[in-house]
Design a protein around this motif. Sequence first.
Motif, PDB file in Angstrom:
ATOM      1  N   GLN A  73       0.832  -1.209   0.000  1.00 18.40           N
ATOM      2  CA  GLN A  73       0.000   0.000   0.000  1.00 18.40           C
ATOM      3  C   GLN A  73       0.864   1.255   0.000  1.00 18.40           C
ATOM      4  O   GLN A  73       0.541   2.250  -0.670  1.00 18.40           O
ATOM      5  CB  GLN A  73      -0.913  -0.013   1.221  1.00 18.40           C
ATOM      6  CG  GLN A  73      -1.910   1.145   1.281  1.00 18.40           C
ATOM      7  CD  GLN A  73      -2.682   1.144   2.593  1.00 18.40           C
ATOM      8  OE1 GLN A  73      -2.096   1.132   3.673  1.00 18.40           O
ATOM      9  NE2 GLN A  73      -4.000   1.122   2.482  1.00 18.40           N
TER      10      GLN A  73
ATOM     11  N   ILE B 218       2.224   1.709  -3.532  1.00 16.85           N
ATOM     12  CA  ILE B 218       1.134   2.128  -4.422  1.00 16.85           C
ATOM     13  C   ILE B 218       0.776   3.589  -4.165  1.00 16.85           C
ATOM     14  O   ILE B 218       0.528   4.368  -5.089  1.00 16.85           O
ATOM     15  CB  ILE B 218      -0.094   1.213  -4.247  1.00 16.85           C
ATOM     16  CG1 ILE B 218       0.239  -0.198  -4.741  1.00 16.85           C
ATOM     17  CG2 ILE B 218      -1.309   1.766  -4.995  1.00 16.85           C
ATOM     18  CD1 ILE B 218      -0.783  -1.247  -4.322  1.00 16.85           C
ATOM     19  N   GLY B 219       0.766   3.967  -2.898  1.00 20.31           N
ATOM     20  CA  GLY B 219       0.437   5.352  -2.540  1.00 20.31           C
ATOM     21  C   GLY B 219       1.446   6.349  -3.057  1.00 20.31           C
ATOM     22  O   GLY B 219       1.139   7.546  -3.191  1.00 20.31           O
TER      23      GLY B 219
ATOM     24  N   ARG C   9       3.365   1.366  -9.788  1.00 14.60           N
ATOM     25  CA  ARG C   9       2.344   0.497 -10.373  1.00 14.60           C
ATOM     26  C   ARG C   9       2.908  -0.859 -10.798  1.00 14.60           C
ATOM     27  O   ARG C   9       2.154  -1.809 -10.914  1.00 14.60           O
ATOM     28  CB  ARG C   9       1.683   1.187 -11.578  1.00 14.60           C
ATOM     29  CG  ARG C   9       0.778   2.354 -11.186  1.00 14.60           C
ATOM     30  CD  ARG C   9      -0.378   1.873 -10.337  1.00 14.60           C
ATOM     31  NE  ARG C   9      -1.251   2.952  -9.863  1.00 14.60           N
ATOM     32  CZ  ARG C   9      -1.110   3.552  -8.696  1.00 14.60           C
ATOM     33  NH1 ARG C   9      -0.112   3.201  -7.874  1.00 14.60           N
ATOM     34  NH2 ARG C   9      -1.940   4.505  -8.330  1.00 14.60           N
TER      35      ARG C   9
ATOM     36  N   ALA D 294      -3.474  -5.650  -1.303  1.00 14.24           N
ATOM     37  CA  ALA D 294      -3.303  -4.228  -1.615  1.00 14.24           C
ATOM     38  C   ALA D 294      -3.333  -3.995  -3.120  1.00 14.24           C
ATOM     39  O   ALA D 294      -3.892  -2.997  -3.600  1.00 14.24           O
ATOM     40  CB  ALA D 294      -1.989  -3.709  -1.019  1.00 14.24           C
ATOM     41  N   ILE D 295      -2.754  -4.914  -3.881  1.00 15.62           N
ATOM     42  CA  ILE D 295      -2.771  -4.812  -5.339  1.00 15.62           C
ATOM     43  C   ILE D 295      -4.203  -4.878  -5.859  1.00 15.62           C
ATOM     44  O   ILE D 295      -4.629  -4.068  -6.704  1.00 15.62           O
ATOM     45  CB  ILE D 295      -1.931  -5.945  -5.963  1.00 15.62           C
ATOM     46  CG1 ILE D 295      -0.444  -5.765  -5.628  1.00 15.62           C
ATOM     47  CG2 ILE D 295      -2.144  -6.015  -7.475  1.00 15.62           C
ATOM     48  CD1 ILE D 295       0.209  -4.577  -6.271  1.00 15.62           C
ATOM     49  N   ARG D 296      -4.971  -5.839  -5.353  1.00 12.89           N
ATOM     50  CA  ARG D 296      -6.377  -5.967  -5.787  1.00 12.89           C
ATOM     51  C   ARG D 296      -7.164  -4.710  -5.432  1.00 12.89           C
ATOM     52  O   ARG D 296      -7.988  -4.242  -6.224  1.00 12.89           O
ATOM     53  CB  ARG D 296      -7.013  -7.192  -5.134  1.00 12.89           C
ATOM     54  CG  ARG D 296      -6.474  -8.525  -5.653  1.00 12.89           C
ATOM     55  CD  ARG D 296      -7.356  -9.673  -5.206  1.00 12.89           C
ATOM     56  NE  ARG D 296      -7.398  -9.790  -3.754  1.00 12.89           N
ATOM     57  CZ  ARG D 296      -6.545 -10.514  -3.030  1.00 12.89           C
ATOM     58  NH1 ARG D 296      -5.556 -11.174  -3.644  1.00 12.89           N
ATOM     59  NH2 ARG D 296      -6.660 -10.586  -1.716  1.00 12.89           N
ATOM     60  N   GLU D 297      -6.908  -4.161  -4.272  1.00 12.78           N
ATOM     61  CA  GLU D 297      -7.641  -2.971  -3.834  1.00 12.78           C
ATOM     62  C   GLU D 297      -7.312  -1.765  -4.711  1.00 12.78           C
ATOM     63  O   GLU D 297      -8.169  -0.904  -4.931  1.00 12.78           O
ATOM     64  CB  GLU D 297      -7.294  -2.677  -2.371  1.00 12.78           C
ATOM     65  CG  GLU D 297      -8.077  -1.544  -1.752  1.00 12.78           C
ATOM     66  CD  GLU D 297      -7.743  -1.348  -0.292  1.00 12.78           C
ATOM     67  OE1 GLU D 297      -7.055  -0.355   0.036  1.00 12.78           O
ATOM     68  OE2 GLU D 297      -8.157  -2.199   0.528  1.00 12.78           O
ATOM     69  N   SER D 298      -6.078  -1.711  -5.217  1.00 15.41           N
ATOM     70  CA  SER D 298      -5.674  -0.555  -6.032  1.00 15.41           C
ATOM     71  C   SER D 298      -6.382  -0.532  -7.378  1.00 15.41           C
ATOM     72  O   SER D 298      -6.667   0.534  -7.923  1.00 15.41           O
ATOM     73  CB  SER D 298      -4.160  -0.585  -6.263  1.00 15.41           C
ATOM     74  OG  SER D 298      -3.814  -1.573  -7.229  1.00 15.41           O
TER      75      SER D 298
ATOM     76  N   SER E 116      -5.218  -1.045 -10.236  1.00 22.31           N
ATOM     77  CA  SER E 116      -4.392  -0.677 -11.399  1.00 22.31           C
ATOM     78  C   SER E 116      -2.963  -1.192 -11.319  1.00 22.31           C
ATOM     79  O   SER E 116      -2.290  -1.307 -12.342  1.00 22.31           O
ATOM     80  CB  SER E 116      -4.353   0.851 -11.561  1.00 22.31           C
ATOM     81  OG  SER E 116      -3.816   1.468 -10.399  1.00 22.31           O
ATOM     82  N   ALA E 117      -2.472  -1.508 -10.135  1.00 25.41           N
ATOM     83  CA  ALA E 117      -1.089  -1.972  -9.977  1.00 25.41           C
ATOM     84  C   ALA E 117      -0.983  -3.467 -10.270  1.00 25.41           C
ATOM     85  O   ALA E 117      -1.963  -4.209 -10.189  1.00 25.41           O
ATOM     86  CB  ALA E 117      -0.590  -1.680  -8.569  1.00 25.41           C
TER      87      ALA E 117
END
Length: 337
Positions: free
Chosen positions: A171, A174-175, A179, A203-207, A209-210
């Motif tokens: 996270q 990503i923040g 990506r 965290a990847i799934r939540e983003s 796009s990453a």
Amino acid sequence: MARVGMREVAVLAGVSHGTVSHYLNHPDRVSAEKVERIQRAIQTLGFVPNNAGRQLRLGSSTAIAYIAPDVSNPYFATIAEGVEQRAAKSGLSVFIANSNRSRAREDAYLELFERHQVRGMLVASHEGVEDRLAAVRQRGTPSVLVGQAAASPDQPSVSVDDVAGGFLAAQHLIGLGRRRLAFIGGPLGIRQLGDRLDGASAAIRESGSATLEVINLTERTIAGGHAVAKALLERPAALRPDGVFAANDLIALGLLQDLVLAGVRVPDDVALIGYDDIEFAASSIIPLSSIRSPHEAFGIAAVELLLAEIAGESAERHQIFPPELVARSSTVGGGRR
């Protein structure tokens, strides 16, 4: 040279063999005058009590054992400091053993410490060890599993929430706008590492796009980090990850060193975060971001759980510590250009 025994001490002190035995095992039963004579005799003769025999007679020990998978890793060394600190407060000494990530060595130490009748064992393992600890427990030696949450409600354990730690690390990257992420660690069959990857994947799934590339390693060492760096540097810059989550700080430090020497800008080109926040993380060539777990508190908590087991107290058997993000220059700027 023959070993001096209790009989020689008794003769020189002018007391009976039984009085010397009482002095060693029940000093409150010996008069102050005889205590002084026995102490002088012990000093003169260089007598060393046989604690192993004493423990067998009394049915108890003054030592506990800590089995670690890699004592060269500062993470496990710091836990050992906490273990020794807390054990000393209860008058216990600590045997520290290095299994070197070997199942055979781990089994040998479990057997050795059980034969020596230690009061209890603290075991950090990268193998499935609960069934073996259950067998030891049934024969009378309690234990605490260190570093992973136990599956059995009967097995006390101290651990970090590694799923949450993996989520925090990914996270964070990503923040920062990264990506193309990579997770570096392994073997992934080790539960702690699998949990860190699960957290990062969430965290990847939540983003939305990453992406996350998984690079599996057999050794979580600085040399392992060097090997990954070599492979990444062979790729075109556009195909390298722009954010890397290393499963521990040793991997991250090896990777960081080689990337910087090759002219890769950290964190501009690649943001890098490790795990454990060992002492060297903050003092590396570019201070390393990391996920911190409470090193010394971890060891202290493990000993306290073990003491509760030894005393037969109905304490909480599973303690899970929350991880903490420590952001430094390897992700948030100030890197070498």
